[in-house]
Enzyme design. Structure first.
Site, PDB file in Angstrom:
ATOM      1  N   ASP A 193      49.269   9.576  50.735  1.00 14.94           N
ATOM      2  CA  ASP A 193      48.004   9.343  51.377  1.00 14.94           C
ATOM      3  C   ASP A 193      48.178  10.244  52.859  1.00 14.94           C
ATOM      4  O   ASP A 193      48.906   9.944  53.665  1.00 14.94           O
ATOM      5  CB  ASP A 193      47.979   7.962  51.660  1.00 14.94           C
ATOM      6  CG  ASP A 193      46.417   7.426  51.652  1.00 14.94           C
ATOM      7  OD1 ASP A 193      45.585   8.096  52.097  1.00 14.94           O
ATOM      8  OD2 ASP A 193      46.335   6.214  51.104  1.00 14.94           O
ATOM      9  N   ASP A 248      42.425  10.744  53.112  1.00 10.15           N
ATOM     10  CA  ASP A 248      41.447   9.456  53.661  1.00 10.15           C
ATOM     11  C   ASP A 248      40.387   9.647  54.213  1.00 10.15           C
ATOM     12  O   ASP A 248      40.525  10.942  54.976  1.00 10.15           O
ATOM     13  CB  ASP A 248      42.417   8.614  54.463  1.00 10.15           C
ATOM     14  CG  ASP A 248      42.107   7.353  55.109  1.00 10.15           C
ATOM     15  OD1 ASP A 248      41.992   6.452  54.353  1.00 10.15           O
ATOM     16  OD2 ASP A 248      41.865   7.315  56.043  1.00 10.15           O
ATOM     17  N   GLU A 267      38.812  11.141  49.388  1.00  7.44           N
ATOM     18  CA  GLU A 267      38.049   9.594  49.321  1.00  7.44           C
ATOM     19  C   GLU A 267      36.829   9.924  50.269  1.00  7.44           C
ATOM     20  O   GLU A 267      36.786  10.502  51.396  1.00  7.44           O
ATOM     21  CB  GLU A 267      38.840   8.567  50.038  1.00  7.44           C
ATOM     22  CG  GLU A 267      38.100   7.299  50.189  1.00  7.44           C
ATOM     23  CD  GLU A 267      38.435   6.351  51.402  1.00  7.44           C
ATOM     24  OE1 GLU A 267      38.191   5.239  51.473  1.00  7.44           O
ATOM     25  OE2 GLU A 267      39.117   6.765  52.310  1.00  7.44           O
ATOM     26  N   HIS A 284      43.094  -0.649  47.627  1.00  5.83           N
ATOM     27  CA  HIS A 284      43.349  -1.519  48.527  1.00  5.83           C
ATOM     28  C   HIS A 284      42.447  -1.913  49.533  1.00  5.83           C
ATOM     29  O   HIS A 284      42.591  -2.716  50.371  1.00  5.83           O
ATOM     30  CB  HIS A 284      44.395  -0.856  49.518  1.00  5.83           C
ATOM     31  CG  HIS A 284      43.938   0.356  49.774  1.00  5.83           C
ATOM     32  ND1 HIS A 284      43.712   1.583  49.463  1.00  5.83           N
ATOM     33  CD2 HIS A 284      43.862   0.631  51.460  1.00  5.83           C
ATOM     34  CE1 HIS A 284      43.323   2.517  50.361  1.00  5.83           C
ATOM     35  NE2 HIS A 284      43.342   1.749  51.654  1.00  5.83           N
ATOM     36  N   ASP A 285      41.233  -1.360  49.373  1.00  5.71           N
ATOM     37  CA  ASP A 285      40.045  -1.945  50.306  1.00  5.71           C
ATOM     38  C   ASP A 285      39.049  -2.748  49.557  1.00  5.71           C
ATOM     39  O   ASP A 285      38.057  -3.225  50.209  1.00  5.71           O
ATOM     40  CB  ASP A 285      39.503  -0.679  50.806  1.00  5.71           C
ATOM     41  CG  ASP A 285      40.350   0.325  51.685  1.00  5.71           C
ATOM     42  OD1 ASP A 285      41.032  -0.152  52.384  1.00  5.71           O
ATOM     43  OD2 ASP A 285      39.870   1.421  51.657  1.00  5.71           O
TER      44      ASP A 285
HETATM   45  C1  GLC Z   1      40.334   4.406  54.393  1.00  7.08           C
HETATM   46  C2  GLC Z   1      41.201   3.593  53.902  1.00  7.08           C
HETATM   47  C3  GLC Z   1      41.209   2.288  54.858  1.00  7.08           C
HETATM   48  C4  GLC Z   1      41.428   2.629  56.199  1.00  7.08           C
HETATM   49  C5  GLC Z   1      40.381   3.678  56.635  1.00  7.08           C
HETATM   50  C6  GLC Z   1      40.897   4.030  58.071  1.00  7.08           C
HETATM   51  O1  GLC Z   1      38.985   3.844  54.051  1.00  7.08           O
HETATM   52  O2  GLC Z   1      41.255   3.442  52.528  1.00  7.08           O
HETATM   53  O3  GLC Z   1      42.251   1.340  54.071  1.00  7.08           O
HETATM   54  O4  GLC Z   1      41.278   1.366  56.866  1.00  7.08           O
HETATM   55  O5  GLC Z   1      40.202   4.538  55.752  1.00  7.08           O
HETATM   56  O6  GLC Z   1      41.859   5.109  57.840  1.00  7.08           O
END
Ligand code: GLC
Ligand code: CA
Length: 548
Positions: free
Chosen positions: A101, A202, A244, A318-319
């Site tokens: 990641d 990310d 993402e 995970h979110d």
């Molecule tokens: C992304 C991750 C999340 C994190 C955010 C800031 O959305 O998936 O878990 O808090 O970025 O890095």
């Protein structure tokens, strides 16, 4: 046509591990790399091709590792660099690749670059971050951070504000600085040398922020930054790269995942994840799922990216809350609805993701007190809404439905203490339903959710229509059934799902004559006039006279 042989990730299934919650090996209550290594056999059995590992780099853990203080170090809570190398090689021996990641939008405020950057305006690292003067003693503008409060934080020693889209401890990097970009690329190359199979990027849509214009996502330089990075790094290897992007739409998704390989392998977008919140509200402002919109949106993406891009297929990460609690049924129909949701997703075009525990039908958790919650977003929202006068009941209702901690309770391995996750005290409580829902029970039960996922993964390997077939929605007006077909060169795959608890009666259904039943979540299928609660079926033929 896309060449699936060239791109290994097209018929792959990716399994996401949230290391903190997967398996603890040393009794400190926090999952770690040695724990993951000890569970590789389980993943091999499931049949997945790659593991996306949420961040394990050195980090103060303000946002559970999404705040990185050293990109080349492993945080001691997770293990050592040697453990990481061992994970990469042990997984490789089983034919499993490790996807790291990459958090490139921001670092931790404890990263050496930021420690330097905040020393003076003339420090060589100052410009690695985004700084502005204030306006008459206030922040430069009204932008808000995703985890609450202003996006600007004052540093009195140097008389400037720094910009942070997430927590205070996650200062945003300034991608306009070419030296910063070079350092990031060198770091990526360093990980490629270690043999990683790819990267998940990310919040990649936020790197080209233009805070003076109040722009966070999709800044004007975004795609040129990604193309430069891809050329300098990813294209030198046979990697999968996943962007993402909450801000993706079908048009820019074709850039992110351009089949010419100039940017990334695929986009990871969330349009379907916003369908159970109030219009103009936040995720906490609950509304029932708009099922017709779900059909429309999945179909739009399937059609738009066919042969022009590539999508990720997911319900969970995970979110996000657990899908079986969110849009399935975590009561009597837990098993049937979990399998239905899996069938619906895995029949689509794109690369499927399984988030740890999804293959067991793990559910949301309802901790009664805010003190059991750990997630910074949840905890900050609780405080903010209490101050604004929301009732505690209402806030807890939102948390039970949407908190990120729903997906972060420990993996449920067996019925032993703490579900076999740790011998110590887990960093977050275990979901109390672990005695009924766990891997030990399901790996030996041929009708389990686990074994159903295993079957779906193996079908994807067996039939190339999963990668190639062109999608069309069937029964578009049906308010209860999600049905579609995929067609390619005389082959046809048909997927029919009753998305709800009531039986569904079908009049002019899909034409499944002469098709073989590949899978049904009730075992045997009855005539296709009536679908049982959450019933899902998958049919196939390679002699379809109407298919192109
Ligand atoms: C992304 C991750 C999340 C994190 C955010 C800031 O959305 O998936 O878990 O808090 O970025 O890095
Ligand atoms: Ca540990």
């Amino acid at each position: 046509m896309l060449n699936s042989k060239k791109n290994w990730w097209m018929n792959s299934v990716i399994y996401q591990i949230y290391p903190r919650s997967f398996q603890d090996s040393n009794g400190d209550g926090i999952g770690d790399l040695r724990g993951i290594i000890s569970r590789l056999d389980y993943l091999k059995k499931l049949g997945i091709d790659a593991i996306w590992l949420s961040p394990v780099y050195s980090s103060p853990q303000d946002d559970n590792g999404y705040d990185i203080s050293d990109y080349r170090g492993i945080d001691p809570v997770f293990g050592t660099l040697k453990d990481m190398e061992e994970l990469i090689s042990s997984a490789k021996a089983l034919g499993i690749r490790i996807i790291m990641d990459l958090v490139l939008n921001h670092t931790s405020d404890e990263h050496q670059w930021f420690i330097e950057a905040r020393k003076s305006l003339f420090n060589p690292w100052h410009d690695y971050y985004v700084w502005r003067d204030g306006k008459e003693g206030s922040p430069p503008n009204s932008m808000k951070a995703a985890f609450g409060g202003s996006a600007w934080e004052w540093v009195p020693e140097i008389g400037q504000y720094y910009f942070h889209q997430f927590s205070l401890k996650q200062p945003d990097l300034n991608w306009n600085n070419p030296q910063l970009r070079r350092e990031l690329y060198d770091m990526i190359l360093w990980w490629m040398d270690k043999g990683v199979g790819g990267f998940r990027l990310d919040v990649i849509d936020q790197i080209a922020k233009e805070p003076d214009q109040m722009i966070t996502m999709n800044g004007s330089k975004l795609h040129s930054f990604i193309r430069e990075m891809s050329e300098e790094t990813f294209q030198k290897g046979d990697l999968v790269t996943v962007g993402e992007a909450w801000g993706a739409n079908v048009e820019n998704a074709k850039l992110y995942s351009n089949p010419d390989g100039s940017e990334l392998s695929m986009v990871f977008q969330f349009e379907h994840c916003t369908l159970d919140q109030k219009v103009d509200g936040k995720k906490w402002d609950l509304a029932p799922l708009d099922f017709m919109a779900l059909k429309r949106i999945f179909s739009k993406w399937q059609i738009a990216l066919h042969e022009t891009g590539w999508n990720s297929l997911f319900w969970n990460n995970h979110d996000l809350p657990r899908i079986v609690s969110r849009w399935g049924n975590d009561g009597v129909y837990r098993i049937h609805s979990a399998k239905m949701l899996a069938t619906l997703l895995h029949g689509l075009q794109g690369t499927p993701y399984i988030y740890q525990g999804e293959e067991l039908g793990m559910t949301n958790v309802k901790f009664s007190s805010i003190s059991s919650y750990r997630d910074i977003e949840t905890v900050n929202m609780f405080k903010e809404r209490k101050e604004k006068g929301f009732s505690e009941d209402d806030i807890m209702k939102s948390i039970h439905a949407k908190s990120r901690d729903n997906g972060r309770t420990p993996m449920q391995w067996d019925k032993g203490q703490y579900a076999g996750f740790t011998t110590g005290t887990p960093w977050i409580p275990v979901n109390p339903n672990y005695e009924k829902i766990n891997a030990a029970l399901q790996t030996r039960d041929p009708d389990s959710i686990f074994n159903y996922y295993k079957k779906l993964i193996s079908l994807r390997k067996e039939y190339d229509i999963f990668v190639e077939g062109a999608y069309s929605l069937l029964m578009p007006e049906d308010p209860q059934v999600f049905a579609y077909e995929r067609k390619c060169l005389g082959k046809k795959l048909t997927v029919i799902c009753n998305f709800f608890e009531n039986e569904a009666y079908i009049e002019n259904s899909a034409d499944i004559s002469d098709m073989a039943l590949l899978l049904c979540n009730y075992g045997e299928a009855e005539p296709l006039k009536k679908l049982r609660p959450y019933e899902a079926r998958m049919y196939y033929t390679d002699r379809d006279s109407h298919a192109l």
